[in-house]
Design a protein around this motif. Structure first.
Motif, short mmCIF file in Angstrom:
data_model
loop_
_atom_site.label_atom_id
_atom_site.label_comp_id
_atom_site.label_asym_id
_atom_site.label_seq_id
_atom_site.Cartn_x
_atom_site.Cartn_y
_atom_site.Cartn_z
N TYR A 120 0.83 -1.20 0.00
CA TYR A 120 0.00 0.00 0.00
C TYR A 120 0.87 1.25 0.00
N TRP A 121 1.90 1.27 0.82
CA TRP A 121 2.76 2.45 0.90
C TRP A 121 3.69 2.57 -0.31
N TRP A 123 2.63 1.86 -3.29
CA TRP A 123 1.71 2.52 -4.22
C TRP A 123 1.57 4.00 -3.90
N LYS A 124 1.41 4.34 -2.63
CA LYS A 124 1.24 5.75 -2.27
C LYS A 124 2.46 6.57 -2.65
N GLN A 127 2.39 6.99 -6.43
CA GLN A 127 1.35 7.95 -6.76
C GLN A 127 1.82 9.38 -6.51
#
Length: 227
Positions: A120-121, A123-124, A127
């Motif tokens: 998740y991090w 991806w963040k 992004q």
């Protein structure tokens, strides 16, 4: 019966959550960021419900339904433009805390539900890097966060109705739009038909297990701008 696009209401949330879960059941990003063996659909539904309520208060959250019917055929969620040259408002800060606290409570009750926090991090971070490279308008962008139409309702122009509900507003305000797609085919071609253009690729790599996402930007169309 004609299909109408309207703001998401509390009574629509179960149908909206079901539509989102169906659309993203085999999504490349979901398959990468969640463990299929540990994925908890109930926890995911609660998480989506929390985000729906946050979106009702802070974003532009639409559902598509046939006139006279409560069945949700499509869902679209947009984040409103946020100026980059001004500090966040207190109301935004409080809403972020409210969302975080709701998620903490959910995690305490249901656990992570198969969410890979490391990914998740990753991806963040990807992004943030892409947005910093692509976003050049300090007024911000209309950010298309969710756009789904349930399979039986596809091909009826419902996606276009939901898309134009916001792109026409963006055109009138001379604002750009932005999205990130987890599939290049056929999504890029579909979004191009609405005026989006590919801008940059998000590379999310967890020690060799990687996915790609595709950032797209839509310039305002002059014919819809306000005089």
């Amino acid at each position: 019966m004609p299909v109408q696009v309207s703001p998401l209401a509390e009574r629509d949330i179960p149908g909206a959550v079901a539509a989102i879960q169906e659309a993203f059941a085999d999504d490349p990003y979901n398959n990468w960021v969640f463990s299929k063996t540990e994925f908890n659909p109930k926890r995911n539904a609660v998480s989506l419900g929390i985000r729906c309520r946050w979106g009702m208060r802070n974003g532009i959250f639409h559902v598509a339904k046939e006139e006279g019917s409560d069945e949700v055929l499509g869902v679209a969620c947009w984040l409103r433009p946020q100026r980059t040259d001004q500090p966040p408002r207190w109301s935004d800060w409080l809403e972020d805390w409210r969302l975080w606290l709701n998620q903490v409570g959910m995690n305490l009750w249901y656990g992570r539900g198969g969410l890979n926090v490391k990914r998740y991090w990753i991806w963040k971070a990807a992004q943030a890097n892409v947005q910093s490279a692509v976003w050049d308008d300090p007024r911000g962008y209309y950010f298309l966060n969710i756009m789904v139409v349930i399979p039986k309702a596809q091909g009826q122009g419902i996606g276009r109705l939901m898309m134009e509900a916001v792109t026409e507003k963006a055109d009138a305000e001379n604002m750009k739009c932005y999205l990130e797609s987890s599939r290049d085919v056929p999504n890029i071609r579909i979004y191009e038909s609405f005026g989006f253009k590919f801008a940059k690729q998000l590379d999310c790599d967890d020690d060799g297990t990687a996915i790609k996402l595709f950032a797209m930007v839509r310039e305002p169309t002059a014919s819809h701008k306000m005089d």
